[in-house]
Design an enzyme around this catalytic site. Sequence first.
Site, PDB file in Angstrom:
ATOM      1  N   LYS A  11       0.564  20.987   1.064  1.00  0.00           N
ATOM      2  CA  LYS A  11      -0.149  22.164   1.277  1.00  0.00           C
ATOM      3  C   LYS A  11      -1.756  21.774   1.901  1.00  0.00           C
ATOM      4  CE  LYS A  11       2.401  25.597  -1.077  1.00  0.00           C
ATOM      5  NZ  LYS A  11       1.522  27.125  -1.734  1.00  0.00           N
ATOM      6  N   TYR A  51       7.982  31.808   5.170  1.00  0.00           N
ATOM      7  CA  TYR A  51       7.736  32.181   3.909  1.00  0.00           C
ATOM      8  C   TYR A  51       8.504  33.783   4.130  1.00  0.00           C
ATOM      9  CZ  TYR A  51       5.337  28.672   1.166  1.00  0.00           C
ATOM     10  OH  TYR A  51       4.726  27.880   0.626  1.00  0.00           O
ATOM     11  N   PHE A  59       1.444  39.308  -1.864  1.00  0.00           N
ATOM     12  CA  PHE A  59       0.132  37.960  -2.018  1.00  0.00           C
ATOM     13  C   PHE A  59       0.231  37.543  -0.513  1.00  0.00           C
ATOM     14  CE2 PHE A  59       4.156  36.198  -4.294  1.00  0.00           C
ATOM     15  CZ  PHE A  59       4.623  36.080  -3.364  1.00  0.00           C
ATOM     16  N   ARG A  87      11.136  20.353  -8.644  1.00  0.00           N
ATOM     17  CA  ARG A  87      10.190  21.260  -8.929  1.00  0.00           C
ATOM     18  C   ARG A  87       9.409  20.908 -10.124  1.00  0.00           C
ATOM     19  NH1 ARG A  87       9.833  25.761  -5.935  1.00  0.00           N
ATOM     20  NH2 ARG A  87       9.612  26.868  -8.023  1.00  0.00           N
ATOM     21  N   ARG A 104       0.588  20.171  -9.819  1.00  0.00           N
ATOM     22  CA  ARG A 104      -0.177  21.430  -9.160  1.00  0.00           C
ATOM     23  C   ARG A 104      -0.936  21.077 -10.970  1.00  0.00           C
ATOM     24  NH1 ARG A 104       4.830  25.445  -8.138  1.00  0.00           N
ATOM     25  NH2 ARG A 104       4.656  25.673  -6.213  1.00  0.00           N
ATOM     26  N   ASN A 117      -1.509  25.138  -4.517  1.00  0.00           N
ATOM     27  CA  ASN A 117      -1.059  25.329  -5.334  1.00  0.00           C
ATOM     28  C   ASN A 117      -0.582  24.187  -4.920  1.00  0.00           C
ATOM     29  OD1 ASN A 117       1.039  26.502  -3.713  1.00  0.00           O
ATOM     30  ND2 ASN A 117       1.681  27.450  -5.829  1.00  0.00           N
ATOM     31  N   HIS A 120       4.235  22.502  -1.933  1.00  0.00           N
ATOM     32  CA  HIS A 120       6.009  24.088  -1.592  1.00  0.00           C
ATOM     33  C   HIS A 120       7.021  22.714  -2.218  1.00  0.00           C
ATOM     34  CE1 HIS A 120       8.782  26.565  -0.756  1.00  0.00           C
ATOM     35  NE2 HIS A 120       9.089  25.174   0.167  1.00  0.00           N
ATOM     36  N   GLU A 131      14.813  24.956   5.356  1.00  0.00           N
ATOM     37  CA  GLU A 131      13.229  24.496   5.480  1.00  0.00           C
ATOM     38  C   GLU A 131      13.800  23.490   6.219  1.00  0.00           C
ATOM     39  OE1 GLU A 131      11.757  25.010   1.343  1.00  0.00           O
ATOM     40  OE2 GLU A 131      11.911  27.029   1.413  1.00  0.00           O
TER      41      GLU A 131
END
Length: 142
Positions: A11, A51, A59, A87, A104, A117, A120, A131
Site C-alpha cells: 500500500k 474495495y 471507513f 494472511r 503490519r 496498514n 492488502h 483480485e
Amino acid sequence: MTNQRTLSIIKPDAVKKGVIGQILARFEAKGLKVAAIKKVYLNAQTAGEFYAEHKERPFFGELVDFMVSGPCYPLVLEGPNAIMANRELMGATNPTKAEAGTIRGDFAMPCTDLSANAVHGSDSEESANREISFFFSASELA
Ligand code: CDP
Ligand code: MG
C-alpha cells in the site's frame, strides 16, 4: 499443501516508507514466490471498485482516499497455501494489534490511520481469483 495464488498489495504508506524490498523478502523467506508485480496509481473509481465489498462501511471513503494518495504495488504470490500463509505474514488488520514479526506489526507502526496498514491480502480463494484478475492479465501471469 495446495499450491495457490493470492493477491497482495504493497500500500502507499509502505511505498512511501521505502520498504518494498523488505516486504518482498518476507514473502520469499516464507516460500512464496512473486509471480507478477507492477506499479499502479489507483484513482477513486478503481480503488472503489477494488474495495467494493466495503462500500457500505464507515471507513470506505477514507480507505479510497488513502489508496489514491500515492502509487501502490499489486503483486501475485504463489506457493503452498499462499492465501493463508500471506494472511499470517501480514498480521492483524489493526497494526497496533499485529504481532511483532508480522509485516503490519513491523512496517505499519506507529499507526494513526487504519487505512495505512502496509499491505492488502486476499482472504479466500474466491477473492484471490477476483483480485488477481483485477490487476493482472493472463499473459502477465504466464
Ligand atoms: O485488509 P484486511 O483484510 O485485514 O481488512 P478488511 O476488513 O478487509 O478491511 C480492508 C481495509 O480497510 C483494511 O486493511 C484497513 O486498511 C481498512 N479498514 C479501516 O480503515 N477501518 C476498519 N475499521 C477496518 C478496515
Ligand atoms: Mg480484507
